[in-house]
Every structure is written in structure tokens, then in C-alpha cells.
Write a protein that holds these residues in place. Structure first.
Motif, mmCIF file in Angstrom:
data_model
loop_
_atom_site.group_PDB
_atom_site.id
_atom_site.type_symbol
_atom_site.label_atom_id
_atom_site.label_comp_id
_atom_site.label_asym_id
_atom_site.label_seq_id
_atom_site.Cartn_x
_atom_site.Cartn_y
_atom_site.Cartn_z
ATOM 1 N N PRO A 137 -15.950 -1.334 11.535
ATOM 2 C CA PRO A 137 -14.975 -0.246 11.547
ATOM 3 C C PRO A 137 -13.855 -0.489 10.541
ATOM 4 O O PRO A 137 -13.619 -1.622 10.126
ATOM 5 N N ALA A 138 -13.184 0.583 10.169
ATOM 6 C CA ALA A 138 -12.081 0.504 9.218
ATOM 7 C C ALA A 138 -10.966 1.430 9.678
ATOM 8 O O ALA A 138 -11.213 2.435 10.362
ATOM 9 N N ASP A 139 -9.741 1.076 9.324
ATOM 10 C CA ASP A 139 -8.605 1.947 9.634
ATOM 11 C C ASP A 139 -8.392 2.888 8.469
ATOM 12 O O ASP A 139 -7.942 2.470 7.401
ATOM 13 N N LEU A 140 -8.713 4.151 8.662
ATOM 14 C CA LEU A 140 -8.651 5.109 7.570
ATOM 15 C C LEU A 140 -7.215 5.357 7.106
ATOM 16 O O LEU A 140 -6.990 5.722 5.949
ATOM 17 N N VAL A 141 -6.244 5.142 7.977
ATOM 18 C CA VAL A 141 -4.849 5.356 7.578
ATOM 19 C C VAL A 141 -4.422 4.314 6.559
ATOM 20 O O VAL A 141 -3.987 4.621 5.455
ATOM 21 N N SER A 142 -4.548 3.033 6.915
ATOM 22 C CA SER A 142 -4.050 1.976 6.029
ATOM 23 C C SER A 142 -4.952 1.724 4.834
ATOM 24 O O SER A 142 -4.482 1.267 3.788
ATOM 25 N N GLN A 143 -6.250 2.025 4.956
ATOM 26 C CA GLN A 143 -7.182 1.693 3.887
ATOM 27 C C GLN A 143 -7.527 2.883 2.978
ATOM 28 O O GLN A 143 -8.148 2.680 1.933
ATOM 29 N N TYR A 144 -7.115 4.081 3.353
ATOM 30 C CA TYR A 144 -7.475 5.251 2.543
ATOM 31 C C TYR A 144 -6.318 6.245 2.446
ATOM 32 O O TYR A 144 -5.827 6.524 1.349
ATOM 33 N N ALA A 145 -5.853 6.744 3.581
ATOM 34 C CA ALA A 145 -4.872 7.832 3.557
ATOM 35 C C ALA A 145 -3.538 7.405 2.962
ATOM 36 O O ALA A 145 -2.931 8.154 2.184
ATOM 37 N N LEU A 146 -3.046 6.221 3.300
ATOM 38 C CA LEU A 146 -1.752 5.780 2.779
ATOM 39 C C LEU A 146 -1.790 5.348 1.319
ATOM 40 O O LEU A 146 -0.945 5.767 0.521
ATOM 41 N N PRO A 147 -2.728 4.491 0.916
ATOM 42 C CA PRO A 147 -2.645 3.972 -0.460
ATOM 43 C C PRO A 147 -2.937 4.987 -1.553
ATOM 44 O O PRO A 147 -2.402 4.861 -2.654
ATOM 45 N N ILE A 148 -3.760 5.996 -1.298
ATOM 46 C CA ILE A 148 -4.115 6.924 -2.372
ATOM 47 C C ILE A 148 -2.905 7.730 -2.858
ATOM 48 O O ILE A 148 -2.577 7.701 -4.051
ATOM 49 N N PRO A 149 -2.178 8.436 -1.989
ATOM 50 C CA PRO A 149 -0.998 9.158 -2.487
ATOM 51 C C PRO A 149 0.062 8.219 -3.044
ATOM 52 O O PRO A 149 0.796 8.581 -3.969
ATOM 53 N N SER A 150 0.163 7.028 -2.455
ATOM 54 C CA SER A 150 1.125 6.054 -2.964
ATOM 55 C C SER A 150 0.831 5.702 -4.408
ATOM 56 O O SER A 150 1.719 5.711 -5.272
ATOM 57 N N LEU A 151 -0.433 5.406 -4.713
ATOM 58 C CA LEU A 151 -0.812 5.066 -6.090
ATOM 59 C C LEU A 151 -0.631 6.249 -7.029
ATOM 60 O O LEU A 151 -0.210 6.084 -8.179
ATOM 61 N N VAL A 152 -0.943 7.445 -6.552
ATOM 62 C CA VAL A 152 -0.807 8.631 -7.402
ATOM 63 C C VAL A 152 0.653 8.864 -7.771
ATOM 64 O O VAL A 152 0.995 9.068 -8.945
ATOM 65 N N ILE A 153 1.555 8.862 -6.777
ATOM 66 C CA ILE A 153 2.958 9.144 -7.073
ATOM 67 C C ILE A 153 3.575 7.999 -7.862
ATOM 68 O O ILE A 153 4.430 8.218 -8.734
ATOM 69 N N CYS A 154 3.157 6.765 -7.596
ATOM 70 C CA CYS A 154 3.679 5.638 -8.370
ATOM 71 C C CYS A 154 3.248 5.740 -9.830
ATOM 72 O O CYS A 154 4.025 5.457 -10.744
ATOM 73 N N GLU A 155 2.010 6.160 -10.052
ATOM 74 C CA GLU A 155 1.538 6.335 -11.422
ATOM 75 C C GLU A 155 2.273 7.479 -12.098
ATOM 76 O O GLU A 155 2.641 7.394 -13.278
ATOM 77 N N LEU A 156 2.518 8.552 -11.359
ATOM 78 C CA LEU A 156 3.233 9.692 -11.911
ATOM 79 C C LEU A 156 4.624 9.290 -12.389
ATOM 80 O O LEU A 156 5.108 9.755 -13.417
#
Length: 399
Positions: A137-156
Motif C-alpha cells: 500500500p501507499a499513501d496517495l496524499v504524501s506520495q502523489y497529491a502533495l508533492p506534485i503541485p509543490s514541485l509545479v509551483i516551486c518550478e514556476l
């Protein structure tokens, strides 16, 4: 006439829908006088027509008030995201708001956002690969939902990769509704110091990110404090919101298998599904309180000049006067209006970016893991009831 006493309401949400107390107001008088955690009481609006009217009338309902404008003890300014309000669009009115938003608007058009699409797709694919490698099993919040927008806005904005974990933790903490005032002040000071350093580095070597663009094209039109405030607001507002939509939206789709299958298999179904998720989930419960600049009547109640006005977006988006069977989740709806991104001059500047991230991340996840399912009992899902942005603490999944 003396206004009625403020009535305490429990506006915490424990599921997909609005808080029951807020629904009761909408289905009753539509408006109520409520206490606020920052000092004076406020009028709460719950119906979509009233919310749209208020948000669309910046001449009557001011966003740029100061604590000195209010009567009574003001413990803190709820709009303050950094050391002061410079550059914070959430606390400004036209013409100052118009000037700053005009400088930013060109970078947030659908056309400009499309330049980010390949990079967003790459970030999503990288995290899907990591999920697959780590296994269920995996935690979709910490492993997918949180890091993706974080990386996008940080790159922006040009945030260095090494700073992103620290930024993510601080942003999440700032949106904790149970935070003490002392901790809130300390986090605001940390965020301000970080953004000052980021802007200072960009001044020495402007990159191709948003801050670099603003420095190259609009440096004469912006003070340093305004640039810091803009960057800080975009970091906070552009991260936690989309992250919570990805987590909570995935749970909504898992609970509605027919909708999930359409999002997974039909490219044309994705955009309408995102809009229905925005309406049905309404993860941002409210926005900045407004100050009435003149007496105005709403739902038969006179809101006096100098009164504060707040609003509830979840009840507005499930208003039966606007949406047929509003409690039903239906991604085939023919675009009923929603105010999940706000309305009027403060309509969310980053809406095109948020929509793009969701339109990429939802179907990519479901196609990579077509047997995705909860790894815990449905009634064990842990909603984040203490956060200002509605979402999940975690979402254990398997495939």
C-alpha cells in the motif's frame, strides 16, 4: 437597530459536503451573524446568488480594510500570509489590486500555462514511477497529491529543489486552523525571510521563472516588498489547494466507480469531471472577510457600514436554487455554475494552472493503476478537519 447577537456555528467539515451548521443557515434564513476567530463578529452568506453579489461588488464590500477600520478587539488579520500585506492580492482592492493583477495575468493565461504542460506531465509520471517502485500500500496524499503541485509551483517561481521539502512543511503548517497566534506569527516571519532571500537571489541572476520575468519586465512597477508578497501568496495558494483536490478528488472517484471509469477511459470526460469535483468538493470554504462600505440589504437583513461579511463556498456550490440535485456527484452535468475559484476581481488567478494539473494527474493515476482501491476500510478515511483548506490527512491505497 441593534444587530442580533452572534451565534456560534461549527463550520468544520468531516466529509465531502458542507458543514451541517452552514447548510442549516442556507436552507433557513440564508444569512447569520457569527463570531470570528480574529475578533469582531461577521455576517455569514451561504447562498450562491448572495455570495456572487458580494464578491462581484468591490465598491461595496472592501477587501483592503485594516484592523483599525473595525470596532472592538482585533486579535489578528486573517488575510495576512507574510510579514506585511504588500503584494498580497487577497488584502487589496482596486486600483492597487488591479495594477498588480495586471502584471501577473499574462503569465496565468491558458496559453502560457500550456508551456508548463510537458513539465507537469513529467512530474506526474515521475511520481507514478516512484509509486510503482515502492509498491502497495501507499499513501496517495504524501506520495502523489502533495508533492506534485509543490514541485509545479516551486518550478514556476524558481524555488531550488533543495528548499522544496521545507517549503511544503511550512505551507501546510500555515494552513492549520488550530494553530496558535504565536506559532502563526513565527511561521509568517519564516516565510517572509525565505521569500526575501529567494527574491534577492533572483535579482542577482533572474531565471526563466515567474519571479525572473517580473524582475526583467516590471521591476520599475513593483517594490521589493510587493514582489516578495506576490511570490509568497502564490507559493501558499498554489500548492495546498491543488494538492487537497488531488487527494480528496481521488477518494470521491473511488466512491463513484462509474465516474472513475469515465475519467480513466474517456479523455473528453476529464474536463467536466474536474469542474464537478471543484463544485462538489469546494475545498476552499471561504475567502478573505470583506468590510461593508455602506449599508446594504441581503436576504432581508441590513448589513451596516463597517460590518464584516464572510461567506461559505461549499453551501453556495450546493445551492438547490442553482443546481438540480446538488448533493449528487455527476460528472455529466452540463456545466452548472460554481464559485469554487471565487468570483469577481478576486477570481483565482491560478485557476488555469490548477485545472491543468488536475486534468493531467487524475487520468494518469487511474490509467497507471486501473485496479486502484482503498487499502483501509472506507469509514477509516481521515479527513483533515483542522486545516483551512479541506482535504485528507492520508489516503492509503493499493492496486
Amino acid at each position: 437597530m441593534t444587530p442580533p447577537p452572534a451565534t456560534a456555528l461549527d463550520l468544520r467539515r468531516t466529509g465531502f459536503g458542507p458543514a451541517p451548521d452552514a447548510e442549516a443557515v442556507r436552507d433557513g434564513a440564508g444569512i447569520a451573524r457569527v463570531p470570528t476567530p480574529f475578533g469582531p463578529p461577521a455576517w455569514l452568506l451561504t447562498r450562491q446568488a448572495d455570495v456572487r453579489r458580494m464578491l462581484g461588488d468591490a465598491d461595496t464590500f472592501a477587501n483592503g480594510w485594516t484592523p483599525e477600520d473595525l470596532a472592538g478587539d482585533v486579535r489578528r488579520d486573517p488575510r495576512q500570509l507574510s510579514g506585511d500585506r504588500s503584494g498580497n492580492l487577497l488584502s487589496l482592492d482596486p486600483p492597487e489590486h488591479t495594477r498588480l493583477r495586471r502584471l501577473l495575468a499574462g503569465e496565468f493565461t491558458v496559453r502560457r500555462m500550456r508551456r508548463l504542460e510537458p513539465r507537469i506531465t513529467e512530474i506526474v509520471d515521475d511520481h507514478l514511477d516512484a509509486l510503482e517502485r515502492s509498491g502497495a500500500p501507499a499513501d496517495l496524499v504524501s506520495q502523489y497529491a502533495l508533492p506534485i503541485p509543490s514541485l509545479v509551483i516551486c518550478e514556476l517561481l524558481g524555488v531550488p529543489p533543495g528548499d522544496q521539502d521545507e517549503f511544503q512543511a511550512r505551507t501546510s503548517a500555515q494552513l492549520d486552523a488550530g494553530l496558535s497566534d504565536d506559532r502563526r506569527v513565527a511561521l509568517a516571519a519564516e516565510a517572509l525571510a525565505y521569500m526575501q532571500g529567494l527574491v534577492a537571489r533572483a535579482r542577482r541572476d533572474p531565471g526563466e521563472d515567474l519571479i525572473g520575468m517580473l524582475l526583467r519586465e516590471h521591476d520599475d512597477d513593483l517594490t521589493n516588498d510587493e514582489l516578495v508578497g506576490i511570490a509568497n501568496l502564490l507559493l501558499v495558494a498554489g500548492h495546498e489547494t491543488t494538492a487537497n483536490m488531488l487527494g480528496l478528488g481521488t477518494l470521491a472517484l473511488l466512491r463513484h466507480p462509474e465516474a472513475l471509469a469515465r475519467v480513466r477511459d474517456d479523455e473528453d470526460a476529464v474536463a467536466p469531471a474536474v469542474e464537478e469535483l471543484m463544485r462538489w468538493l469546494s475545498i476552499v470554504s471561504s475567502g478573505s472577510p470583506r468590510l461593508a462600505l455602506r449599508d446594504v440589504e441581503i436576504e432581508g437583513v441590513t448589513i451596516r457600514r463597517g460590518d464584516l461579511v464572510v461567506f461559505n463556498l461549499p453551501t453556495a456550490n450546493r445551492d438547490p436554487a442553482v443546481v438540480d440535485e446538488p448533493e449528487r456527484f455527476d460528472i455529466t452535468r452540463d456545466g452548472p455554475p460554481h464559485v469554487a475559484f471565487g468570483h469577481g476581481v478576486h477570481h483565482c488567478l491560478g485557476a488555469p494552472l490548477a485545472r491543468m494539473e488536475m486534468r493531467i494527474a487524475f487520468p494518469a493515476l487511474l490509467r497507471r493503476f486501473p485496479t486502484l482501491h482503498l487499502a483501509i476500510a472506507d469509514d477509516e478515511v481521515d479527513f483533515a478537519t483542522q486545516h483551512a483548506i479541506h482535504g485528507l490527512e492520508r489516503l492509503p491505497v493499493a492496486w
